[in-house]
Scaffold this active site. Structure first.
Site, PDB file in Angstrom:
ATOM      1  N   TYR A  60      14.710   4.477  52.726  1.00 31.30           N
ATOM      2  CA  TYR A  60      15.461   5.709  52.439  1.00 31.30           C
ATOM      3  C   TYR A  60      14.853   6.881  53.224  1.00 31.30           C
ATOM      4  O   TYR A  60      15.556   7.642  53.888  1.00 31.30           O
ATOM      5  CB  TYR A  60      15.410   5.979  50.932  1.00 31.30           C
ATOM      6  CG  TYR A  60      16.190   7.201  50.482  1.00 31.30           C
ATOM      7  CD1 TYR A  60      17.569   7.151  50.331  1.00 31.30           C
ATOM      8  CD2 TYR A  60      15.538   8.406  50.190  1.00 31.30           C
ATOM      9  CE1 TYR A  60      18.290   8.265  49.917  1.00 31.30           C
ATOM     10  CE2 TYR A  60      16.244   9.522  49.777  1.00 31.30           C
ATOM     11  CZ  TYR A  60      17.625   9.448  49.633  1.00 31.30           C
ATOM     12  OH  TYR A  60      18.322  10.561  49.224  1.00 31.30           O
TER      13      TYR A  60
ATOM     14  N   ASP B 161      34.692   3.194  54.263  1.00 28.90           N
ATOM     15  CA  ASP B 161      33.290   2.796  54.188  1.00 28.90           C
ATOM     16  C   ASP B 161      32.631   3.301  55.473  1.00 28.90           C
ATOM     17  O   ASP B 161      32.957   2.830  56.569  1.00 28.90           O
ATOM     18  CB  ASP B 161      33.199   1.267  54.092  1.00 28.90           C
ATOM     19  CG  ASP B 161      31.764   0.773  54.090  1.00 28.90           C
ATOM     20  OD1 ASP B 161      30.839   1.561  54.392  1.00 28.90           O
ATOM     21  OD2 ASP B 161      31.558  -0.420  53.801  1.00 28.90           O
TER      22      ASP B 161
ATOM     23  N   LYS C  96      16.535   9.418  56.191  1.00 30.84           N
ATOM     24  CA  LYS C  96      16.657  10.866  56.040  1.00 30.84           C
ATOM     25  C   LYS C  96      15.883  11.612  57.141  1.00 30.84           C
ATOM     26  O   LYS C  96      16.323  12.645  57.631  1.00 30.84           O
ATOM     27  CB  LYS C  96      16.189  11.289  54.640  1.00 30.84           C
ATOM     28  CG  LYS C  96      17.058  10.691  53.516  1.00 30.84           C
ATOM     29  CD  LYS C  96      18.523  11.013  53.703  1.00 30.84           C
ATOM     30  CE  LYS C  96      19.404  10.540  52.560  1.00 30.84           C
ATOM     31  NZ  LYS C  96      20.816  10.878  52.723  1.00 30.84           N
TER      32      LYS C  96
ATOM     33  N   GLY D  86      29.270  13.722  42.727  1.00 27.57           N
ATOM     34  CA  GLY D  86      27.926  14.200  43.040  1.00 27.57           C
ATOM     35  C   GLY D  86      27.900  15.431  43.941  1.00 27.57           C
ATOM     36  O   GLY D  86      28.762  16.305  43.873  1.00 27.57           O
ATOM     37  N   ILE D  87      26.890  15.481  44.793  1.00 22.11           N
ATOM     38  CA  ILE D  87      26.648  16.645  45.653  1.00 22.11           C
ATOM     39  C   ILE D  87      27.857  16.931  46.550  1.00 22.11           C
ATOM     40  O   ILE D  87      28.262  18.079  46.724  1.00 22.11           O
ATOM     41  CB  ILE D  87      25.382  16.398  46.508  1.00 22.11           C
ATOM     42  CG1 ILE D  87      24.139  16.399  45.606  1.00 22.11           C
ATOM     43  CG2 ILE D  87      25.258  17.443  47.612  1.00 22.11           C
ATOM     44  CD1 ILE D  87      22.846  15.987  46.310  1.00 22.11           C
TER      45      ILE D  87
ATOM     46  N   THR E 157      22.710  13.517  39.493  1.00 20.40           N
ATOM     47  CA  THR E 157      23.993  12.892  39.889  1.00 20.40           C
ATOM     48  C   THR E 157      23.915  11.424  39.469  1.00 20.40           C
ATOM     49  O   THR E 157      22.888  10.968  38.955  1.00 20.40           O
ATOM     50  CB  THR E 157      24.208  12.939  41.417  1.00 20.40           C
ATOM     51  OG1 THR E 157      23.187  12.141  42.037  1.00 20.40           O
ATOM     52  CG2 THR E 157      24.156  14.352  41.964  1.00 20.40           C
TER      53      THR E 157
HETATM   54  P1  NDP Z   1      26.008   9.814  44.332  1.00 29.52           P
HETATM   55  O1  NDP Z   1      25.509   8.433  44.163  1.00 29.52           O
HETATM   56  O2  NDP Z   1      26.313  10.621  43.139  1.00 29.52           O
HETATM   57  O3  NDP Z   1      27.296   9.811  45.290  1.00 29.52           O
HETATM   58  C1  NDP Z   1      27.266   9.090  46.486  1.00 29.52           C
HETATM   59  C2  NDP Z   1      28.552   9.355  47.247  1.00 29.52           C
HETATM   60  O4  NDP Z   1      28.517   8.616  48.467  1.00 29.52           O
HETATM   61  C3  NDP Z   1      29.781   8.906  46.483  1.00 29.52           C
HETATM   62  O5  NDP Z   1      30.824   9.811  46.707  1.00 29.52           O
HETATM   63  C4  NDP Z   1      30.095   7.553  47.102  1.00 29.52           C
HETATM   64  O6  NDP Z   1      31.488   7.280  46.994  1.00 29.52           O
HETATM   65  C5  NDP Z   1      29.676   7.780  48.547  1.00 29.52           C
HETATM   66  N1  NDP Z   1      29.337   6.552  49.263  1.00 29.52           N
HETATM   67  C6  NDP Z   1      28.315   5.685  49.020  1.00 29.52           C
HETATM   68  N2  NDP Z   1      28.350   4.663  49.891  1.00 29.52           N
HETATM   69  C7  NDP Z   1      29.406   4.904  50.718  1.00 29.52           C
HETATM   70  C8  NDP Z   1      29.958   4.214  51.835  1.00 29.52           C
HETATM   71  N3  NDP Z   1      29.439   3.058  52.291  1.00 29.52           N
HETATM   72  N4  NDP Z   1      31.032   4.758  52.439  1.00 29.52           N
HETATM   73  C9  NDP Z   1      31.578   5.911  51.995  1.00 29.52           C
HETATM   74  N5  NDP Z   1      31.109   6.601  50.946  1.00 29.52           N
HETATM   75  C10 NDP Z   1      30.034   6.091  50.321  1.00 29.52           C
HETATM   76  O7  NDP Z   1      24.931  10.535  45.253  1.00 29.52           O
HETATM   77  P2  NDP Z   1      24.481  12.067  45.383  1.00 29.52           P
HETATM   78  O8  NDP Z   1      25.647  12.961  45.251  1.00 29.52           O
HETATM   79  O9  NDP Z   1      23.302  12.267  44.529  1.00 29.52           O
HETATM   80  O10 NDP Z   1      23.960  12.051  46.886  1.00 29.52           O
HETATM   81  C11 NDP Z   1      24.709  12.537  47.973  1.00 29.52           C
HETATM   82  C12 NDP Z   1      23.805  12.605  49.188  1.00 29.52           C
HETATM   83  O11 NDP Z   1      22.697  13.453  48.890  1.00 29.52           O
HETATM   84  C13 NDP Z   1      23.231  11.247  49.596  1.00 29.52           C
HETATM   85  O12 NDP Z   1      23.179  11.153  51.002  1.00 29.52           O
HETATM   86  C14 NDP Z   1      21.813  11.288  49.022  1.00 29.52           C
HETATM   87  O13 NDP Z   1      20.913  10.482  49.731  1.00 29.52           O
HETATM   88  C15 NDP Z   1      21.492  12.773  49.163  1.00 29.52           C
HETATM   89  N6  NDP Z   1      20.419  13.205  48.266  1.00 29.52           N
HETATM   90  C16 NDP Z   1      20.576  13.148  46.899  1.00 29.52           C
HETATM   91  C17 NDP Z   1      19.544  13.541  46.063  1.00 29.52           C
HETATM   92  C18 NDP Z   1      19.641  13.527  44.569  1.00 29.52           C
HETATM   93  O14 NDP Z   1      18.636  13.823  43.889  1.00 29.52           O
HETATM   94  N7  NDP Z   1      20.766  13.190  43.980  1.00 29.52           N
HETATM   95  C19 NDP Z   1      18.275  14.023  46.627  1.00 29.52           C
HETATM   96  C20 NDP Z   1      18.221  14.047  48.073  1.00 29.52           C
HETATM   97  C21 NDP Z   1      19.281  13.650  48.844  1.00 29.52           C
HETATM   98  P3  NDP Z   1      32.029   5.804  46.572  1.00 29.52           P
HETATM   99  O15 NDP Z   1      31.301   5.405  45.349  1.00 29.52           O
HETATM  100  O16 NDP Z   1      33.493   5.977  46.387  1.00 29.52           O
HETATM  101  O17 NDP Z   1      31.724   4.960  47.750  1.00 29.52           O
END
Ligand code: NDP
Length: 258
Positions: free
Chosen positions: A163, A69, A167, A21-22, A198
């Site tokens: 959520y 985590d 934020k 993702g991002i 994503t």
């Molecule tokens: P994804 O769901 O695609 O990716 C989430 C990432 O966070 C993964 O790499 C995952 O890795 C990691 N993650 C989740 N939980 C944990 C944990 N407990 N410990 C460590 N790593 C963790 O999300 P996005 O890329 O879309 O989002 C990234 C950020 O951007 C987030 O904070 C989200 O709130 C924010 N955001 C996203 C938006 C969107 O439209 N997509 C809009 C606004 C904000 P793993 O699975 O290996 O744990």
């Protein structure tokens, strides 16, 4: 003489949630700009995939993935210490790991759902940024912190109050950090993504009714992509942003203008 503030050679950046993702979009751009990266995710398979994708870019800096985590305070401190031992000083940290919750009325939300959201999105960013700051202050080389907030921080998110709360909290915490740590040449800024395609939003962006409602509100007329976050990540980790702190960057194709 060439203008090269975006050359990040010699800098290493920790990206939580950088295995997809991002976060991965930012890590890719950092590596392509010469930086080393430390990637944290909770899933080892996601980490392994990201590690080979990032190594294939053949950047100049180290690439290290660690299972962590972010809601586990002790694990965050331990992984940070290990990372510094393995790759040397960390210049920057992007607290990006996060989850979203299924949309649900505030009145139906359980305390467990509320606490889980806070423990990953807000506690996790606090543990991470605190560990990074302690290390960066000790290293004495300045640095850059980024919090991944959301447009929900400024306009709310109906049926996702937990959520939105995390934020908004991140945005305020990051401004406070910027004021406190400026004396150490450590900058702190937030990024507020809009609707980005994503894994997190897959269920929504492939749902016709949602697309029909939301797309007309996005002046750019497309979902954001992970690559849309590379430039801001590189900028904020670079000397070009040396005087830029306490700010937030809305990256939403104009969505919040409506
Ligand atoms: P994804 O769901 O695609 O990716 C989430 C990432 O966070 C993964 O790499 C995952 O890795 C990691 N993650 C989740 N939980 C944990 C944990 N407990 N410990 C460590 N790593 C963790 O999300 P996005 O890329 O879309 O989002 C990234 C950020 O951007 C987030 O904070 C989200 O709130 C924010 N955001 C996203 C938006 C969107 O439209 N997509 C809009 C606004 C904000 P793993 O699975 O290996 O744990």
């Amino acid at each position: 003489m060439a203008y090269t503030p975006f050359d990040l050679t010699g800098r290493t950046v920790l990206v939580t949630g950088g295995n997809r993702g991002i976060g991965l979009g930012m890590a890719e751009a950092l590596v392509q700009s010469g930086a080393g990266v430390v990637i944290w995710g909770s899933n080892p398979d996601n980490n392994a995939k990201a590690e080979s994708a990032l190594k294939a870019l053949q950047g100049k800096g180290p690439i290290l993935t660690q299972v962590c985590d972010v809601s586990d305070e002790a694990a965050v401190d331990a992984r940070m210490a290990e990372a510094v031992r393995q790759v040397g000083p960390i210049y920057g940290c992007i607290a990006n790991a996060g989850i979203s919750g299924g949309a649900k009325s505030f009145m139906e939300m359980t305390t467990e759902e509320w606490r889980r959201m806070l423990s990953i999105n807000l506690d996790g960013a606090f543990y991470t940024l605190r560990a990074a700051s302690r290390h960066m202050v000790e290293a004495g080389q300045g640095g850059s912190l980024i919090s991944m907030a959301s447009t929900a921080a400024i306009e709310g998110a109906a049926r996702s109050e937990h959520y939105a709360a995390t934020k908004g909290g991140l945005l305020s915490m990051t401004r406070a950090i910027a004021v406190e740590l400026a004396r150490y040449r450590i900058r702190a800024n937030s990024i507020l993504p809009g609707w980005i395609e994503t894994d997190m939003t897959e269920r929504l962006t492939s749902y016709d009714k949602f697309v029909d409602n939301v797309m007309p509100r996005i002046p750019a007329r497309r979902w954001g992509k992970r690559s849309d976050f590379g430039g801001i990540g590189v900028y904020l980790m670079s000397d070009a942003a040396d005087y830029h702190t306490g700010d937030h960057f809305v990256i939403d194709g104009g969505y919040t203008l409506f």
